[in-house]
Design a protein around this motif. Structure first.
Motif, short mmCIF file in Angstrom:
data_model
loop_
_atom_site.label_atom_id
_atom_site.label_comp_id
_atom_site.label_asym_id
_atom_site.label_seq_id
_atom_site.Cartn_x
_atom_site.Cartn_y
_atom_site.Cartn_z
N VAL A 124 -30.76 -31.24 18.04
CA VAL A 124 -29.34 -31.03 18.07
C VAL A 124 -28.87 -30.21 16.74
O VAL A 124 -29.69 -30.52 15.71
CB VAL A 124 -28.38 -32.13 18.07
N GLY A 125 -28.29 -28.97 16.65
CA GLY A 125 -28.11 -28.17 15.74
C GLY A 125 -29.04 -27.27 15.54
O GLY A 125 -29.15 -26.53 14.62
N ALA A 126 -30.08 -27.03 16.45
CA ALA A 126 -31.02 -26.04 16.47
C ALA A 126 -30.42 -24.54 16.37
O ALA A 126 -29.44 -24.45 16.91
CB ALA A 126 -32.12 -26.40 17.65
N VAL A 127 -31.00 -23.75 15.62
CA VAL A 127 -30.27 -22.53 15.61
C VAL A 127 -31.36 -21.25 15.81
O VAL A 127 -32.29 -21.69 15.56
CB VAL A 127 -29.69 -22.24 14.15
N VAL A 128 -30.90 -20.17 16.52
CA VAL A 128 -31.80 -19.38 16.53
C VAL A 128 -30.99 -17.89 16.45
O VAL A 128 -29.83 -17.86 16.81
CB VAL A 128 -32.38 -18.96 18.00
N LEU A 129 -31.72 -16.74 15.89
CA LEU A 129 -31.05 -15.44 16.00
C LEU A 129 -31.58 -14.54 16.85
O LEU A 129 -32.87 -14.38 17.26
CB LEU A 129 -31.34 -14.81 14.49
N VAL A 130 -30.77 -14.23 17.93
CA VAL A 130 -30.74 -13.24 18.87
C VAL A 130 -31.28 -11.84 18.61
O VAL A 130 -30.64 -11.12 17.69
CB VAL A 130 -29.84 -13.27 20.03
N GLU A 131 -32.44 -11.30 19.18
CA GLU A 131 -32.78 -10.00 18.69
C GLU A 131 -32.60 -8.96 19.58
O GLU A 131 -32.87 -7.79 19.13
CB GLU A 131 -34.54 -10.22 18.51
N GLN A 132 -31.97 -8.95 20.72
CA GLN A 132 -31.52 -8.04 21.83
C GLN A 132 -30.46 -8.43 22.62
O GLN A 132 -29.90 -9.69 22.50
CB GLN A 132 -32.61 -7.62 22.47
N ASP A 133 -29.72 -7.51 23.23
CA ASP A 133 -28.63 -7.79 24.06
C ASP A 133 -29.07 -8.55 25.36
O ASP A 133 -30.23 -8.09 26.03
CB ASP A 133 -27.77 -6.77 24.25
N TYR A 134 -28.41 -9.57 25.69
CA TYR A 134 -28.70 -10.14 26.98
C TYR A 134 -27.31 -10.30 27.92
O TYR A 134 -26.70 -11.18 27.63
CB TYR A 134 -29.27 -11.44 26.77
N ARG A 135 -26.99 -9.21 28.56
CA ARG A 135 -25.83 -9.01 29.29
C ARG A 135 -25.68 -10.36 30.32
O ARG A 135 -24.59 -10.75 30.74
CB ARG A 135 -25.50 -7.75 29.88
N ASN A 136 -26.91 -10.61 30.87
CA ASN A 136 -26.92 -11.49 32.14
C ASN A 136 -26.98 -12.91 31.53
O ASN A 136 -27.29 -13.87 32.23
CB ASN A 136 -27.89 -11.34 32.96
N ARG A 137 -27.06 -13.09 30.19
CA ARG A 137 -27.10 -14.40 29.81
C ARG A 137 -25.75 -14.86 29.03
O ARG A 137 -25.19 -14.09 28.18
CB ARG A 137 -28.21 -14.64 28.78
N LEU A 138 -25.19 -15.85 29.33
CA LEU A 138 -23.88 -16.50 28.80
C LEU A 138 -23.91 -17.59 28.00
O LEU A 138 -24.74 -18.62 28.29
CB LEU A 138 -23.11 -16.67 30.32
N LEU A 139 -23.27 -17.89 26.86
CA LEU A 139 -23.00 -19.04 26.45
C LEU A 139 -22.54 -20.45 27.15
O LEU A 139 -21.77 -20.16 28.21
CB LEU A 139 -21.95 -18.79 25.19
N SER A 140 -22.87 -21.26 26.99
CA SER A 140 -22.42 -22.47 27.67
C SER A 140 -21.59 -23.30 26.65
O SER A 140 -21.50 -22.96 25.58
CB SER A 140 -23.55 -23.44 28.14
#
Length: 403
Positions: free
Chosen positions: A278-294
């Motif tokens: 819980v509270g794990a964190v990542v930095l996204v390195e590219q666009d993912y237009r087919n991926r949505l936040l929940s």
């Protein structure tokens, strides 16, 4: 080399164990080795030399225990079935073990490897409502194949011992290297902690323009393909990197709002997971237009002139931030934990200027790629080494049986 088959009951004397009353102190703390499945599970190697608890003579008499002589094979027959060892001294066991006192027809070391190779078949014989157990009568009827000449058995067993010993040495060397890599990372982290120690702390909210969440959308239980719209699972956010394939496929032709799409530079944190994640964190390195936040994955919108995303990424992984998150996470210890946006906003962040933030980033990233590469190689090596002994056993026994 001629191989024959026979039942274990014809090749060995199978002895069951028992336990004297644990309430009588006079039965315990003696000099007689008394083996349990736990003792077998803790063995490092083939041989049984001692036990965690020992019995007195009075304890032996109370439990009507039968002596198991040196050079016998002991197997846990429940909780779990299949731990093995060879005795180097006279011993006794509890009821969770079955001991094989070998006749002149079978070598103890050969029998050890035979049972190890056949352990899945033996486990399949287990029954019981509380936990699976294999009975003495079942083991007496269990048939094994073996070379007719005891000298051939000893030869096969000795060769196996040499091969498996080398595998064990390789496994321990790989684990030692893993410990060395962890020590490097720990030392690196401690350097950063020393630098940050005297800095003032401000709540994370100080660096935020806001927090954006997705929403609960109807999905299948199937993972979304790359060309399908998918809602992130919490497993998409781990301590290592963003996992875009961990997303459930959306039902129907859903046209998501742009703000819910995952984009390059997003700093995503999970608000629900196990206590460790819980509270794990990542930095996204590219666009993912087919991926949505929940609704369980949140985007931290940073003030661009105040904090560098990589700096915050590393800070949120350090012990101080983790303690705040775990202390403020709610939920049962046996289920998912949750942390509110309010609690996220109050995570203490060391207030560093841009120069120091860059220094911290450089320190955390130094040798990171090389260490990660070696660590991944070691993990793959250990996975191979874990399955190699069984492969060798299967190969050896199948080869000789088919001669």
């Amino acid at each position: 080399m001629k191989w024959i088959s026979d039942k274990l009951g014809n090749l060995t004397d199978i002895i069951s164990g028992s336990t004297p009353s644990s309430e009588v102190k006079a039965y315990w703390g003696g000099e007689h080795v008394w083996i349990t499945p736990t003792d077998l599970g803790k063995l490092e190697g083939l041989y049984i030399t001692s036990s965690e608890r020992k019995l007195t003579g009075a304890g032996l008499k109370n439990a009507s225990l039968t002596l198991i002589p040196k050079n016998s094979v002991v197997m846990s027959s429940r909780a779990p079935i299949g731990h093995l060892g060879i005795t180097t001294t006279d011993i006794y066991t509890n009821q969770g073990c079955k001991s094989f006192v070998c006749s002149s027809k079978v070598d103890a070391l050969f029998l050890y490897y035979t049972l190890k190779q056949q352990v899945k078949k033996i486990q399949s014989l287990g029954s019981g409502s509380t936990f699976a157990e294999v009975s003495k009568s079942m083991l007496e009827d269990f048939t094994i194949s073996f070379p007719e000449k005891i000298t051939h058995q000893k030869q096969i067993a000795t060769n196996l011992k040499t091969q498996l010993s080398e595998i064990e040495k390789a496994r321990k060397a790989a684990e030692m290297k893993q410990h060395e890599l962890k020590a490097i990372s720990t030392k690196q982290q401690q350097t950063v902690l020393d630098i940050l120690e005297d800095l003032p702390r401000v709540p994370l909210d100080y660096y935020l323009e806001g927090i954006e969440a997705g929403k609960s959308i109807q999905t299948t239980e199937l993972l979304a393909k790359k060309d399908e719209v998918g809602v992130l699972k919490v497993s998409a956010v781990s301590w290592d990197k963003f996992q875009p394939d961990e997303a459930k496929a959306v039902i129907g032709n859903y046209n998501p709002p742009i703000k819910h799409q995952v984009k390059k530079g997003d700093l995503i944190i999970t608000r629900a997971n196990t206590l460790e994640l819980v509270g794990a964190v990542v930095l996204v390195e590219q666009d993912y237009r087919n991926r949505l936040l929940s609704d369980k994955t949140l985007r931290l919108k940073l003030k661009p002139d105040e904090i560098i995303p990589q700096y915050l990424l590393y800070i949120l992984k350090l012990p101080e931030a983790r303690k705040h998150i775990e202390d403020n996470a709610t939920g049962s210890s046996n289920s998912m934990r949750n942390i509110s946006q309010k609690s996220i906003c109050t995570i203490p962040i060391p207030q560093a200027d841009e120069t120091l933030q860059k220094e911290i980033i450089e320190l955390m990233q130094s040798n990171r790629a090389e260490v990660k590469k070696v660590d991944e190689a070691l993990k793959l090596m250990l996975e191979d080494l874990d399955v190699l002994p069984n492969k060798i056993l299967d190969q050896v026994f199948n080869e000789f049986e088919n001669e």
